[in-house]
Structure formats: C-alpha cells, structure tokens
Design an enzyme around this catalytic site. Sequence first.
Site, PDB file in Angstrom:
ATOM      1  N   GLY A   1       3.905   4.443   4.989  1.00 46.51           N
ATOM      2  CA  GLY A   1       5.129   4.138   5.748  1.00 46.51           C
ATOM      3  C   GLY A   1       5.729   2.770   5.486  1.00 46.51           C
ATOM      4  O   GLY A   1       6.561   2.318   6.263  1.00 46.51           O
ATOM      5  N   LEU A   2       5.329   2.120   4.395  1.00 50.01           N
ATOM      6  CA  LEU A   2       5.877   0.783   4.136  1.00 50.01           C
ATOM      7  C   LEU A   2       6.952   0.805   3.041  1.00 50.01           C
ATOM      8  O   LEU A   2       7.311  -0.248   2.489  1.00 50.01           O
ATOM      9  CB  LEU A   2       4.752  -0.195   3.765  1.00 50.01           C
ATOM     10  CG  LEU A   2       3.691  -0.390   4.857  1.00 50.01           C
ATOM     11  CD1 LEU A   2       2.608  -1.355   4.388  1.00 50.01           C
ATOM     12  CD2 LEU A   2       4.318  -0.909   6.155  1.00 50.01           C
ATOM     13  N   GLY A   3       7.453   1.994   2.748  1.00 50.28           N
ATOM     14  CA  GLY A   3       8.601   2.095   1.843  1.00 50.28           C
ATOM     15  C   GLY A   3       8.263   1.828   0.389  1.00 50.28           C
ATOM     16  O   GLY A   3       9.133   1.415  -0.382  1.00 50.28           O
ATOM     17  N   SER A   4       6.997   2.086  -0.007  1.00 46.58           N
ATOM     18  CA  SER A   4       6.631   1.765  -1.391  1.00 46.58           C
ATOM     19  C   SER A   4       7.377   2.633  -2.393  1.00 46.58           C
ATOM     20  O   SER A   4       7.794   2.146  -3.446  1.00 46.58           O
ATOM     21  CB  SER A   4       5.123   1.896  -1.607  1.00 46.58           C
ATOM     22  OG  SER A   4       4.724   3.220  -1.396  1.00 46.58           O
ATOM     23  N   SER A   5       7.619   3.907  -2.069  1.00 50.81           N
ATOM     24  CA  SER A   5       8.278   4.748  -3.077  1.00 50.81           C
ATOM     25  C   SER A   5       9.747   4.351  -3.232  1.00 50.81           C
ATOM     26  O   SER A   5      10.262   4.321  -4.348  1.00 50.81           O
ATOM     27  CB  SER A   5       8.120   6.236  -2.786  1.00 50.81           C
ATOM     28  OG  SER A   5       8.475   6.497  -1.471  1.00 50.81           O
TER      29      SER A   5
ATOM     30  N   PRO B   1       0.843  -1.212   0.000  1.00 48.79           N
ATOM     31  CA  PRO B   1       0.000   0.000   0.000  1.00 48.79           C
ATOM     32  C   PRO B   1       0.877   1.261   0.000  1.00 48.79           C
ATOM     33  O   PRO B   1       1.920   1.291   0.656  1.00 48.79           O
ATOM     34  CB  PRO B   1      -0.789  -0.103   1.307  1.00 48.79           C
ATOM     35  CG  PRO B   1      -0.500  -1.425   1.898  1.00 48.79           C
ATOM     36  CD  PRO B   1       0.657  -2.044   1.195  1.00 48.79           C
TER      37      PRO B   1
ATOM     38  N   ASP C   1      15.543   3.426   3.583  1.00 47.45           N
ATOM     39  CA  ASP C   1      14.536   2.564   2.941  1.00 47.45           C
ATOM     40  C   ASP C   1      15.086   1.918   1.674  1.00 47.45           C
ATOM     41  O   ASP C   1      14.901   0.725   1.440  1.00 47.45           O
ATOM     42  CB  ASP C   1      13.293   3.385   2.548  1.00 47.45           C
ATOM     43  CG  ASP C   1      12.447   3.742   3.746  1.00 47.45           C
ATOM     44  OD1 ASP C   1      12.936   3.588   4.881  1.00 47.45           O
ATOM     45  OD2 ASP C   1      11.302   4.178   3.545  1.00 47.45           O
TER      46      ASP C   1
HETATM   47  O1  PMV Z   1       7.028   6.847   7.227  1.00 47.96           O
HETATM   48  P1  PMV Z   1       8.346   6.462   6.692  1.00 47.96           P
HETATM   49  O2  PMV Z   1       8.466   5.001   6.479  1.00 47.96           O
HETATM   50  O3  PMV Z   1       8.755   7.274   5.496  1.00 47.96           O
HETATM   51  O4  PMV Z   1       9.431   6.668   7.819  1.00 47.96           O
HETATM   52  C1  PMV Z   1       9.974   7.895   8.210  1.00 47.96           C
HETATM   53  C2  PMV Z   1      10.984   7.651   9.275  1.00 47.96           C
HETATM   54  C3  PMV Z   1      11.385   8.917  10.029  1.00 47.96           C
HETATM   55  O5  PMV Z   1      12.273   8.507  11.047  1.00 47.96           O
HETATM   56  C4  PMV Z   1      10.171   9.545  10.674  1.00 47.96           C
HETATM   57  C5  PMV Z   1      12.055   9.945   9.139  1.00 47.96           C
HETATM   58  C6  PMV Z   1      13.428   9.558   8.601  1.00 47.96           C
HETATM   59  O6  PMV Z   1      13.857  10.180   7.617  1.00 47.96           O
HETATM   60  O7  PMV Z   1      14.103   8.708   9.191  1.00 47.96           O
END
Ligand code: PMV
Length: 317
Positions: free
Chosen positions: A106-110, A102, A152
């Site tokens: 926050g699951l690193g899709s991009s 999805p 990521d």
């Molecule tokens: O939501 P995500 O998976 O893009 O994670 C961001 C992680 C943070 O620590 C909030 C920001 C970062 O650049 O590390």
Amino acid sequence: MKSIASAPGKIILFGEHFVVYGIRAILCSIDKRITATSQFLDEKIVRVRSSLGVSEVELDSLNNLENRQQKFMRPFFYIVKKAFEENSTVKGIEIILESEIPAGVGLGSSSAACVAVTASVNGLFNKLSKDEIVKRAIQAERTIFEQNSGADSSVSTFGGLMSYDLKNGFQNIPSRNDLSFIISNSAQIHDTQDVVRQVRNFKEKNEDIFKILCEHEIEIVNNATTALKENDLNKLGLLMVKNQELLQQIGISTEKIDLLVREATRTSYGAKITGAGGGGCIISLVDDSNRKYTLENLGKISDCFLAKIDFKGLIYE
Ligand code: PMV
C-alpha cells in the site's frame, strides 16, 4: 547514454475505500523512492532488472504481452512499446529498478515504478513534461489494474499533499507541512482489488450503516483539512484514530493491524491503516517529541521506518 529518473511512494492520510464511493481522500508522497535507469542495448530485447528478478521480452513480442506470466512487468513493457512507437528505434533497452519502497503493502511502489520508468525510458529520446508522464504512467498501470484511479501516480509525479475525489479529480493542497510518520509494515501482503471487492460486499449487505459511515468520513476529511492548515498535530492524530475506527467497521483491519495501531497510538499522535488494508502498512503521526519511542515500540513487533512528506515528486537525476 543512461537516462535516470526517480519517483516517490505515497501514503493515504484519510479517506481510503470511501473514496471509491465519491468521498474526498487526502494523500501525500513520501521521501522513499524508486529509481529507474534506462540504457540502449545492441540486442533486440527489452530487459527489466529489479530486486524481484530479471524479465526479458524480444522487441517483436512487445505487441503481445497479455499472456506473459509475470503480469506485474506488463506496465514497463507497455511504456517501452509506446516510446518505441513514437521514436521508431530498432535498438533494445535495459531498465534497472532500485527501490526504497516495500512492494505490495500500500505504499504506491508500483505507481512510483511506472512514473520513474516512464520518465527514464522516454528520457533516452526527449524528456516528457510531468503532465505527459503522469498520463502515460496511469495508462501503463491500467494494463494490470483497469479501475486504477490514478491518484498514486499523480501524487508520485507532482509530490506534496493532495486531495482526490471522483468528481473533481486531484487538487494540490498548497501546504509546507513538515509532517513525520512512522510507517509500520504488517508483512501481510494484500491484494487491493480483493479488499475493494470485500468492502463492496459489506456495503451491499449494510447500505444504511455504510451511509452513516460515509457521513462520518466526510466530517473527518473536512476537519483534517482544517487541522492541516493549522498544523494541529493533536487534532490530526485524533482524526486518524477516528478514521481507523471506520476502517475497522468496514472490515479491512486484521489482528496484526489492530495490534500495530494499538501500540502506535500509545506513543504517537494517532495511527491508522494506509491504503487498502487487509494487511499492508499503518502510519502513525509523530514529531521530535515521540518519534524515538514510537520507532522503538513498533520496531519490537514489525519492520518500521520514518517517512516525511516529499515535495519534489518525479526527478530526472
Ligand atoms: O493499497 P493502496 O495504496 O493501493 O490503496 C488503495 C486505496 C483504495 O481506496 C482502497 C482503492 C482506490 O482505488 O482508491
């Protein structure tokens, strides 16, 4: 000729946000992937097809992407531009993206998409090494998110568990932990940059409290490293709950997230936000004994699915 590559998404087990202030984070790739398929076209265009729609630019416009409306497509055009500069071709190209991850939660899709597209597009000419791919994918992501740490993309390229901190960069955690997580989606889309800014405001207004929270986070991450070595699920789950309390204190949880975490901790080893928060997803640690109950329980109030650690990273199909 088709060039196909796939790359996994990721979750952050410990340390999100605090990592921005120098603390070590632990993350892993998951067995949910994005697949990119590239092929040459006779028309002089670059076309990207995904579930989000179709986006096209003429080859001549590749140098002028800043003003384009679909900002999230910019990294893909950047990847094509670089590949074309290095391989001086006059053909067009089509990239098809298929995703099990999805988007925007926050699951690193991009990052996974950037890694898969870099490998797939360059695979039409000659295959790049994983080190070259991760560098290019990070540059591509920085066309829309300059402060991107690259964590990521790194975990998506190499797979497995890793730790990351600003001083030492990425370190592979040599583990074969067969951990399973239920990922539950709050369906609240977040903007990572906004939430990072919000945490910075909190820190500036509460320097003393933030310092104490950072000390707690360091302890959690250190204990988690030991728990991972010992494969101690009870300990890992408790540490996830403690980490969630810190994330609540810096203000990035939401009512929906609190509800999901509460429900998840009733049946799993422990649960917390993964990633920026302000919505997005939570992860809960499970094994065969509690996976079914946790899935059923969370399934009543959210979209959720089982994920395991992926140890493959980027694959040329
Ligand atoms: O939501 P995500 O998976 O893009 O994670 C961001 C992680 C943070 O620590 C909030 C920001 C970062 O650049 O590390």
